[in-house]
Scaffold this motif. Structure first.
Motif, PDB file in Angstrom:
ATOM      1  N   ARG A  43      -4.457 -18.350  12.196  1.00  0.00           N
ATOM      2  CA  ARG A  43      -3.463 -17.968  13.186  1.00  0.00           C
ATOM      3  C   ARG A  43      -4.096 -18.213  14.546  1.00  0.00           C
ATOM      4  O   ARG A  43      -5.183 -17.714  14.848  1.00  0.00           O
ATOM      5  CB  ARG A  43      -3.074 -16.504  13.019  1.00  0.00           C
ATOM      6  CG  ARG A  43      -2.069 -16.056  14.025  1.00  0.00           C
ATOM      7  CD  ARG A  43      -1.587 -14.645  13.839  1.00  0.00           C
ATOM      8  NE  ARG A  43      -2.607 -13.779  13.262  1.00  0.00           N
ATOM      9  CZ  ARG A  43      -2.402 -12.528  12.926  1.00  0.00           C
ATOM     10  NH1 ARG A  43      -1.237 -11.996  13.090  1.00  0.00           N
ATOM     11  NH2 ARG A  43      -3.372 -11.804  12.410  1.00  0.00           N
ATOM     12  N   ILE A  44      -3.410 -18.964  15.364  1.00  0.00           N
ATOM     13  CA  ILE A  44      -3.911 -19.284  16.695  1.00  0.00           C
ATOM     14  C   ILE A  44      -3.198 -18.394  17.693  1.00  0.00           C
ATOM     15  O   ILE A  44      -1.968 -18.330  17.722  1.00  0.00           O
ATOM     16  CB  ILE A  44      -3.675 -20.767  17.026  1.00  0.00           C
ATOM     17  CG1 ILE A  44      -4.439 -21.636  16.025  1.00  0.00           C
ATOM     18  CG2 ILE A  44      -4.095 -21.070  18.449  1.00  0.00           C
ATOM     19  CD1 ILE A  44      -4.151 -23.097  16.143  1.00  0.00           C
ATOM     20  N   THR A  45      -3.972 -17.700  18.499  1.00  0.00           N
ATOM     21  CA  THR A  45      -3.427 -16.831  19.532  1.00  0.00           C
ATOM     22  C   THR A  45      -3.796 -17.402  20.885  1.00  0.00           C
ATOM     23  O   THR A  45      -4.976 -17.500  21.216  1.00  0.00           O
ATOM     24  CB  THR A  45      -3.992 -15.399  19.408  1.00  0.00           C
ATOM     25  OG1 THR A  45      -3.717 -14.911  18.099  1.00  0.00           O
ATOM     26  CG2 THR A  45      -3.400 -14.468  20.435  1.00  0.00           C
ATOM     27  N   PRO A  46      -2.800 -17.797  21.656  1.00  0.00           N
ATOM     28  CA  PRO A  46      -3.119 -18.294  23.000  1.00  0.00           C
ATOM     29  C   PRO A  46      -3.542 -17.132  23.912  1.00  0.00           C
ATOM     30  O   PRO A  46      -3.035 -16.015  23.778  1.00  0.00           O
ATOM     31  CB  PRO A  46      -1.796 -18.912  23.470  1.00  0.00           C
ATOM     32  CG  PRO A  46      -0.740 -18.301  22.621  1.00  0.00           C
ATOM     33  CD  PRO A  46      -1.387 -17.893  21.344  1.00  0.00           C
ATOM     34  N   TRP A  47      -4.461 -17.406  24.808  1.00  0.00           N
ATOM     35  CA  TRP A  47      -4.957 -16.393  25.732  1.00  0.00           C
ATOM     36  C   TRP A  47      -4.656 -16.823  27.166  1.00  0.00           C
ATOM     37  O   TRP A  47      -4.750 -17.999  27.504  1.00  0.00           O
ATOM     38  CB  TRP A  47      -6.464 -16.210  25.557  1.00  0.00           C
ATOM     39  CG  TRP A  47      -6.814 -15.478  24.317  1.00  0.00           C
ATOM     40  CD1 TRP A  47      -6.683 -15.925  23.038  1.00  0.00           C
ATOM     41  CD2 TRP A  47      -7.349 -14.167  24.219  1.00  0.00           C
ATOM     42  NE1 TRP A  47      -7.095 -14.982  22.144  1.00  0.00           N
ATOM     43  CE2 TRP A  47      -7.520 -13.880  22.848  1.00  0.00           C
ATOM     44  CE3 TRP A  47      -7.701 -13.211  25.151  1.00  0.00           C
ATOM     45  CZ2 TRP A  47      -8.015 -12.676  22.407  1.00  0.00           C
ATOM     46  CZ3 TRP A  47      -8.220 -12.019  24.690  1.00  0.00           C
ATOM     47  CH2 TRP A  47      -8.370 -11.751  23.333  1.00  0.00           C
ATOM     48  N   ALA A  48      -4.312 -15.851  27.997  1.00  0.00           N
ATOM     49  CA  ALA A  48      -4.087 -16.106  29.418  1.00  0.00           C
ATOM     50  C   ALA A  48      -4.602 -14.902  30.201  1.00  0.00           C
ATOM     51  O   ALA A  48      -4.309 -13.760  29.856  1.00  0.00           O
ATOM     52  CB  ALA A  48      -2.598 -16.313  29.688  1.00  0.00           C
ATOM     53  N   ASN A  49      -5.376 -15.159  31.209  1.00  0.00           N
ATOM     54  CA  ASN A  49      -5.932 -14.109  32.081  1.00  0.00           C
ATOM     55  C   ASN A  49      -6.742 -13.077  31.295  1.00  0.00           C
ATOM     56  O   ASN A  49      -6.678 -11.885  31.568  1.00  0.00           O
ATOM     57  CB  ASN A  49      -4.821 -13.407  32.879  1.00  0.00           C
ATOM     58  CG  ASN A  49      -4.086 -14.379  33.779  1.00  0.00           C
ATOM     59  OD1 ASN A  49      -4.697 -15.295  34.329  1.00  0.00           O
ATOM     60  ND2 ASN A  49      -2.787 -14.200  33.915  1.00  0.00           N
ATOM     61  N   GLY A  50      -7.458 -13.506  30.300  1.00  0.00           N
ATOM     62  CA  GLY A  50      -8.326 -12.622  29.539  1.00  0.00           C
ATOM     63  C   GLY A  50      -7.622 -11.743  28.528  1.00  0.00           C
ATOM     64  O   GLY A  50      -8.230 -10.866  27.950  1.00  0.00           O
ATOM     65  N   LYS A  51      -6.327 -11.968  28.286  1.00  0.00           N
ATOM     66  CA  LYS A  51      -5.566 -11.171  27.319  1.00  0.00           C
ATOM     67  C   LYS A  51      -4.777 -12.123  26.411  1.00  0.00           C
ATOM     68  O   LYS A  51      -4.378 -13.198  26.843  1.00  0.00           O
ATOM     69  CB  LYS A  51      -4.590 -10.235  28.033  1.00  0.00           C
ATOM     70  CG  LYS A  51      -5.265  -9.202  28.892  1.00  0.00           C
ATOM     71  CD  LYS A  51      -4.250  -8.302  29.550  1.00  0.00           C
ATOM     72  CE  LYS A  51      -4.948  -7.280  30.444  1.00  0.00           C
ATOM     73  NZ  LYS A  51      -3.977  -6.425  31.123  1.00  0.00           N
ATOM     74  N   PRO A  52      -4.546 -11.687  25.181  1.00  0.00           N
ATOM     75  CA  PRO A  52      -3.739 -12.557  24.307  1.00  0.00           C
ATOM     76  C   PRO A  52      -2.302 -12.652  24.841  1.00  0.00           C
ATOM     77  O   PRO A  52      -1.688 -11.638  25.175  1.00  0.00           O
ATOM     78  CB  PRO A  52      -3.793 -11.865  22.959  1.00  0.00           C
ATOM     79  CG  PRO A  52      -4.343 -10.517  23.181  1.00  0.00           C
ATOM     80  CD  PRO A  52      -5.024 -10.505  24.510  1.00  0.00           C
TER      81      PRO A  52
END
Length: 57
Positions: A43-52
């Motif tokens: 499962r790939i979880t994209p991250w943005a600004n240090g949070k999923p």
């Protein structure tokens, strides 16, 4: 030097091959359960600004 390294395999490839050979050598009643372990899911979880960053459906 290890035999698997001498033929150009890394440890992950070597262990995957050994696991497949072992699963095929099992008795039929045990083989089905072992073959299910061969499946993998990621499962790939994209991250943005240090949070999923979860996608909204």
């Amino acid at each position: 030097m290890s035999a698997w390294r001498a033929v150009g395999l890394n440890y992950i490839n070597y262990s995957n091959i050994a696991a497949k050979v072992l699963r095929r050598a099992l008795k039929p009643e045990l083989r089905a359960e072992a073959m299910r372990r061969d499946e993998s899911r990621i499962r790939i979880t994209p991250w943005a600004n240090g949070k999923p960053a979860h996608e909204k459906e």
